[in-house]
Design an enzyme around this catalytic site. Structure first.
Site, PDB file in Angstrom:
ATOM      1  N   LYS A   1     -15.907 -23.411  16.072  1.00  0.00           N
ATOM      2  CA  LYS A   1     -17.276 -24.068  16.382  1.00  0.00           C
ATOM      3  C   LYS A   1     -17.627 -24.312  17.670  1.00  0.00           C
ATOM      4  O   LYS A   1     -18.866 -24.144  18.113  1.00  0.00           O
ATOM      5  CB  LYS A   1     -17.566 -25.102  15.238  1.00  0.00           C
ATOM      6  CG  LYS A   1     -17.418 -24.823  13.795  1.00  0.00           C
ATOM      7  CD  LYS A   1     -17.667 -25.937  12.582  1.00  0.00           C
ATOM      8  CE  LYS A   1     -17.328 -25.222  11.171  1.00  0.00           C
ATOM      9  NZ  LYS A   1     -17.558 -26.215  10.415  1.00  0.00           N
TER      10      LYS A   1
ATOM     11  N   ASP B   1     -23.791 -27.738   8.712  1.00  0.00           N
ATOM     12  CA  ASP B   1     -23.185 -28.494   8.013  1.00  0.00           C
ATOM     13  C   ASP B   1     -23.601 -29.664   7.765  1.00  0.00           C
ATOM     14  O   ASP B   1     -23.465 -30.322   6.556  1.00  0.00           O
ATOM     15  CB  ASP B   1     -21.688 -28.768   8.899  1.00  0.00           C
ATOM     16  CG  ASP B   1     -20.906 -27.564   8.965  1.00  0.00           C
ATOM     17  OD1 ASP B   1     -21.022 -26.758   8.284  1.00  0.00           O
ATOM     18  OD2 ASP B   1     -20.120 -27.578  10.078  1.00  0.00           O
TER      19      ASP B   1
END
Ligand code: ATR
Length: 278
Positions: free
Chosen positions: A72, A109
Site C-alpha cells: 500500500k 479502507d
C-alpha cells in the site's frame, strides 16, 4: 460473421501473500449484481516486482487494481494522482486507470471501516473514547475517517511506543489524538477498541491492562476469518459488549473501490450474507 464476445474488463488484487484474498469473490458478486462482465485476478508479487507488475498490468489493458499488504505505501509512491484521503493515509488500496491515462490512487479502507461501524453496527462515535491497537499502515489508513466522526478522543497504543507517539503527532490537527505503549494505557475503559495490529495473524493479543474493556465496550478486529480471532476471543472473555471481525470493513472498502471503477455502488448486504458475516 464472427461474433466474438468483447474481452471482459480486467481488475486484480496485488499483494504478497494474496492467496487468502476474498476480493475476487466479492467483486464477482458485485459485478453480477450490476450486470457487468469483469475478470478479477490474484497477483502474488513480492516487493521487488510490485512496480513493474503494476505498470505492466495497466499497460496491457487493466482497468483497476486493489492493493494489499505489503504494497500500500509503495502504491502511493507509484500513482500519478492521490485522492486527499489516500494522501493523508500515505497508502493506496485502490488504483484506477483514468481516461487521461493517469493512475489515480485512493484509499477506501477508512471509509469501509466507518460504514461498518456506523451503518451495520449502529455505533454513534460522537464523544466516544476510542483506542486503536497498532501504529502501522492499517492504523494510518483509518485515523482520519475515525477522527472525522468526532469521538471524544483517540488513543493509539503500540508495542513500539514511539511509533504510536509519532503517528498521533502526524494526525494531531484532527482532534484529541495521543500515542503510548500498551503498558502506559490508563486503567479506565474505552467505548471502542480497534485491533489494527498484525498480532492476530500470529494468534497473539496485545497485552492490555485490566479495565480497558467494560460491558459496553465494542471490540473490532480489522482481521477476519471463519472462526474467532485471538482478539475477538480475548474480547469476549474480557466481557466486551460485542466482539466483531472485519468482514464488514472488507466488503464495504471493496464496494467503495467498485464505485470508483464503475460509477455505481453495489448493495453490500447480499455479499455480507454470502460470506456469513455477523
Ligand atoms: P500494517 O500495514 O498491516 O499495519 P505494519 O506497518 O507492519 O503493518 O504494522 C504492524 C503493526 O502490528 C505494528 O503496529 C506492530 O507493532 P510494532 O510497531 O511494535 O512492530 C504490530 N504488531 C505486529 N505483531 C504484533 C504482536 N505480536 N503484538 C503486538 N503488536 C504487533
Amino acid at each position: 460473421m464472427n461474433s466474438t464476445a468483447p474481452e471482459p474488463h480486467r481488475y486484480a488484487v496485488i499483494g504478497h501473500p494474496v492467496g487468502h484474498s476474498w476480493s475476487p469473490f466479492i467483486h464477482g458478486l458485485f459485478a453480477q449484481q450490476t450486470d457487468r462482465t469483469i475478470s478479477y485476478r490474484l497477483l502474488d508479487v513480492p516487493p521487488d516486482h510490485f512496480r513493474s507488475t503494476t505498470l505492466t498490468f495497466f499497460a496491457e489493458g487493466g482497468r483497476g487494481l486493489n492493493i494489499t499488504v505489503p504494497h500500500k505505501p509503495a502504491a502511493a509512491e507509484l500513482v500519478n494522482v492521490l485522492t486527499p484521503r489516500a494522501e493523508r493515509a500515505g497508502a493506496v488500496n485502490t488504483i484506477h486507470l483514468q481516461d487521461s491515462h493517469e493512475l489515480l490512487g485512493d484509499n477506501t479502507d477508512g471509509a469501509g471501516l466507518l460504514i461498518d461501524l456506523t451503518n451495520h453496527l449502529g455505533l454513534d462515535l460522537v464523544d466516544m473514547r476510542c483506542l486503536i491497537l497498532g501504529a502501522g499502515g492499517a492504523t494510518r489508513g483509518i485515523l482520519a475517517p475515525l477522527a472525522e466522526a468526532n469521538p471524544a478522543s483517540i488513543v493509539i497504543a503500540n508495542r513500539t511506543a514511539q511509533r504510536a507517539v509519532d503517528l498521533a503527532r502526524d494526525f494531531a490537527d484532527l482532534g484529541e489524538i495521543s500515542g503510548c505503549g500498551f503498558d502506559e494505557l490508563p486503567g479506565d475503559s474505552f467505548g471502542l477498541i480497534i485491533n489494527a495490529t498484525a498480532a492476530s495473524l500470529q494468534g497473539e493479543v496485545p497485552p492490555l491492562p485490566e479495565g480497558t474493556v467494560n460491558a459496553s465496550t465494542v471490540c473490532y478486529d480489522m482481521a477476519y476469518g471463519r472462526s474467532e480471532t485471538a482478539f475477538t476471543r480475548w474480547a469476549n472473555e474480557a466481557g466486551a459488549a460485542r466482539a466483531v471481525k472485519g468482514w464488514g470493513m472488507l466488503v464495504e472498502q471493496a464496494a467503495e473501490s467498485f464505485q470508483l471503477w464503475h460509477g455505481v455502488r453495489p448493495d453490500t448486504r447480499p455479499v455480507l450474507e454470502a460470506l456469513s458475516a455477523p
